[in-house]
Design a protein around this motif. Structure first.
Motif, mmCIF file in Angstrom:
data_model
loop_
_atom_site.group_PDB
_atom_site.id
_atom_site.type_symbol
_atom_site.label_atom_id
_atom_site.label_comp_id
_atom_site.label_asym_id
_atom_site.label_seq_id
_atom_site.Cartn_x
_atom_site.Cartn_y
_atom_site.Cartn_z
ATOM 1 N N GLY A 260 0.795 -1.225 0.000
ATOM 2 C CA GLY A 260 0.000 0.000 0.000
ATOM 3 C C GLY A 260 0.823 1.268 0.000
ATOM 4 N N ARG A 261 2.123 1.145 -0.096
ATOM 5 C CA ARG A 261 3.006 2.312 -0.060
ATOM 6 C C ARG A 261 3.795 2.482 -1.353
ATOM 7 N NH1 ARG A 261 2.998 4.155 5.138
ATOM 8 N NH2 ARG A 261 2.449 2.673 6.784
ATOM 9 N N THR A 262 3.553 1.605 -2.323
ATOM 10 C CA THR A 262 4.267 1.657 -3.589
ATOM 11 C C THR A 262 3.272 1.723 -4.738
ATOM 12 O OG1 THR A 262 6.027 0.282 -2.634
ATOM 13 C CG2 THR A 262 6.028 0.581 -5.022
ATOM 14 N N ALA A 263 3.253 2.848 -5.441
ATOM 15 C CA ALA A 263 2.401 3.021 -6.611
ATOM 16 C C ALA A 263 3.255 2.821 -7.860
ATOM 17 C CB ALA A 263 1.763 4.402 -6.618
ATOM 18 N N VAL A 264 2.697 2.108 -8.833
ATOM 19 C CA VAL A 264 3.443 1.761 -10.037
ATOM 20 C C VAL A 264 2.643 2.229 -11.263
ATOM 21 C CG1 VAL A 264 4.564 -0.072 -11.339
ATOM 22 C CG2 VAL A 264 4.339 -0.278 -8.852
ATOM 23 N N PHE A 265 3.243 3.108 -12.058
ATOM 24 C CA PHE A 265 2.615 3.636 -13.258
ATOM 25 C C PHE A 265 3.339 3.089 -14.480
ATOM 26 C CE2 PHE A 265 2.070 6.556 -9.786
ATOM 27 C CZ PHE A 265 0.759 6.996 -9.901
ATOM 28 N N ALA A 266 2.595 2.793 -15.536
ATOM 29 C CA ALA A 266 3.226 2.246 -16.744
ATOM 30 C C ALA A 266 2.565 2.814 -17.986
ATOM 31 C CB ALA A 266 3.126 0.720 -16.752
ATOM 32 N N ILE A 267 3.375 2.950 -19.044
ATOM 33 C CA ILE A 267 2.889 3.353 -20.357
ATOM 34 C C ILE A 267 3.595 2.491 -21.394
ATOM 35 C CG2 ILE A 267 4.603 5.218 -20.502
ATOM 36 C CD1 ILE A 267 2.561 6.812 -22.155
ATOM 37 N N SER A 268 2.852 2.040 -22.395
ATOM 38 C CA SER A 268 3.457 1.221 -23.453
ATOM 39 C C SER A 268 4.155 2.132 -24.461
ATOM 40 C CB SER A 268 2.408 0.358 -24.145
ATOM 41 O OG SER A 268 1.447 1.157 -24.821
ATOM 42 N N GLU A 269 5.208 1.611 -25.064
ATOM 43 C CA GLU A 269 5.962 2.387 -26.046
ATOM 44 C C GLU A 269 5.400 2.240 -27.452
ATOM 45 O OE1 GLU A 269 8.280 4.615 -25.404
ATOM 46 O OE2 GLU A 269 7.903 4.222 -23.300
ATOM 47 N N ARG A 270 4.534 1.275 -27.640
ATOM 48 C CA ARG A 270 3.839 1.110 -28.916
ATOM 49 C C ARG A 270 2.483 0.464 -28.624
ATOM 50 N NH1 ARG A 270 6.844 -3.862 -32.161
ATOM 51 N NH2 ARG A 270 6.221 -5.541 -30.734
ATOM 52 N N PRO A 271 1.573 0.398 -29.588
ATOM 53 C CA PRO A 271 0.255 -0.182 -29.320
ATOM 54 C C PRO A 271 0.336 -1.624 -28.822
ATOM 55 C CG PRO A 271 0.207 1.067 -31.364
ATOM 56 C CD PRO A 271 1.650 1.003 -30.935
ATOM 57 N N VAL A 272 -0.422 -1.904 -27.747
ATOM 58 C CA VAL A 272 -0.486 -3.258 -27.183
ATOM 59 C C VAL A 272 -1.946 -3.593 -26.893
ATOM 60 C CG1 VAL A 272 1.819 -3.163 -26.146
ATOM 61 C CG2 VAL A 272 -0.173 -2.414 -24.809
ATOM 62 N N SER A 273 -2.224 -4.881 -26.701
ATOM 63 C CA SER A 273 -3.577 -5.316 -26.377
ATOM 64 C C SER A 273 -3.871 -5.085 -24.900
ATOM 65 C CB SER A 273 -3.746 -6.803 -26.708
ATOM 66 O OG SER A 273 -2.980 -7.597 -25.811
ATOM 67 N N PHE A 274 -5.161 -5.087 -24.551
ATOM 68 C CA PHE A 274 -5.561 -5.003 -23.152
ATOM 69 C C PHE A 274 -4.951 -6.159 -22.362
ATOM 70 C CE2 PHE A 274 -9.350 -2.043 -23.430
ATOM 71 C CZ PHE A 274 -8.930 -1.231 -22.395
ATOM 72 N N GLY A 275 -4.981 -7.358 -22.956
ATOM 73 C CA GLY A 275 -4.472 -8.530 -22.256
ATOM 74 C C GLY A 275 -3.000 -8.409 -21.903
ATOM 75 N N ALA A 276 -2.197 -7.984 -22.881
ATOM 76 C CA ALA A 276 -0.763 -7.824 -22.625
ATOM 77 C C ALA A 276 -0.519 -6.775 -21.551
ATOM 78 C CB ALA A 276 -0.045 -7.447 -23.919
ATOM 79 N N PHE A 277 -1.297 -5.688 -21.583
ATOM 80 C CA PHE A 277 -1.105 -4.615 -20.608
ATOM 81 C C PHE A 277 -1.504 -5.075 -19.206
ATOM 82 C CE2 PHE A 277 -2.020 -0.100 -19.159
ATOM 83 C CZ PHE A 277 -0.695 0.277 -19.166
ATOM 84 N N ALA A 278 -2.585 -5.828 -19.108
ATOM 85 C CA ALA A 278 -3.008 -6.350 -17.806
ATOM 86 C C ALA A 278 -1.974 -7.324 -17.243
ATOM 87 C CB ALA A 278 -4.364 -7.033 -17.940
ATOM 88 N N ARG A 279 -1.416 -8.174 -18.097
ATOM 89 C CA ARG A 279 -0.402 -9.135 -17.628
ATOM 90 C C ARG A 279 0.871 -8.432 -17.173
ATOM 91 N NH1 ARG A 279 -2.491 -11.794 -22.116
ATOM 92 N NH2 ARG A 279 -0.674 -11.323 -23.425
ATOM 93 N N LEU A 280 1.183 -7.294 -17.795
ATOM 94 C CA LEU A 280 2.337 -6.515 -17.332
ATOM 95 C C LEU A 280 2.203 -6.212 -15.850
ATOM 96 C CD1 LEU A 280 4.870 -4.613 -17.906
ATOM 97 C CD2 LEU A 280 3.145 -2.789 -18.123
#
Length: 261
Positions: free
Chosen positions: A198-218
């Motif tokens: 609860g003390r670590t927030a993690v933000f991510a952005i893809s560098e090219r188009p990806v699927s919802f599934g791939a992004f969720a698995r990340l």
């Protein structure tokens, strides 16, 4: 995205081309990135399943995560570059933070400095925001969370900052039931997850188009987040000065960033 140095004249030409493209309604271009960030920087390159991402991690005991929407003039900041100019060197990184309407107002819950500027939406409708369960990212002091909307309403954490978006990517360690493993929708995407402490927030952005599934698995498999929320796609953009990066995008609504305590 190129990782090679860009001469000053070429860089200026690219930025001007991006501005002209935006003014004419065309697609935005991202500002060229420089060398990889040093180890102490909040943002770093991550590879997962052959896809490239930039991941920014915040220890809330050392830095504050806060949301930004309206400036001192009462108007939306609109762009990461404007936000960076107004916040100064203390802004460690920033990205867009949830879906918004044509007036750049949040579609769902938005809380800033403890003030609720937009209420929770439980409505049904089209689009990603309404792909239930959707959810809320919230920050209170040195703690943060990502919760499915109904659970948030039941727990009522009374946060300092909160933004609602959708869909949830990961719910209690399971990928959203309506997200296929690798669907046809491919977009630049960004999102947020919170580790179990609860003390670590993690933000991510893809560098090219990806699927919802791939992004969720990340978030689930690579970043170790049992709960993660999709923030947006296509307009997804990042400001990361340690990487010499300030993406250009269409006008934005809410934004999220990390600042020094």
């Amino acid at each position: 995205m190129s990782r090679f140095p860009v001469p000053a004249l070429l860089r200026a030409a690219l930025l001007r081309a991006a501005w002209l493209g935006f003014a004419l309604g065309g697609p935005a271009l991202a500002a060229p990135a420089a060398a990889p960030a040093p180890a102490s920087a909040p943002c770093r390159a991550v590879q997962a399943e052959g896809e490239a991402y930039t991941v920014c991690t915040v220890d809330l005991r050392r830095e504050r995560v806060r949301l930004f929407w309206l400036g001192a003039d009462g108007l939306p900041y609109s762009s990461l570059s404007t936000l960076a100019e107004k916040q100064g060197a203390g802004l460690r990184f920033a990205m867009n933070a949830g879906m918004y309407d044509k007036g750049q107002a949040p579609v769902g819950l938005y809380i800033e400095d403890g003030r609720e500027l937009k209420g929770v939406s439980t409505a049904n409708g089209p689009g990603n925001f309404h792909l239930k369960p959707n959810g809320i990212f919230w920050v209170k002091g040195e703690r943060a969370g990502v919760m499915e909307t109904g659970r948030y309403l039941r727990s009522a954490p009374k946060p300092d900052f909160a933004t609602q978006s959708g869909p949830m990517l990961v719910v209690d360690g399971h990928i959203h039931p309506k997200i296929s493993a690798d669907g046809p929708s491919q977009k630049i995407r960004n999102g947020v997850g919170v580790r179990d402490d609860g003390r670590t927030a993690v933000f991510a952005i893809s560098e090219r188009p990806v699927s919802f599934g791939a992004f969720a698995r990340l978030f689930k498999d690579t970043l170790g987040c049992r709960n993660a929320l999709f923030l947006d796609g296509s307009v997804s953009s990042l400001y990361a000065p340690s990487m010499n990066r300030s993406d250009l995008s269409r006008p934005l609504g809410p934004m999220v960033g990390a600042v020094a305590r």
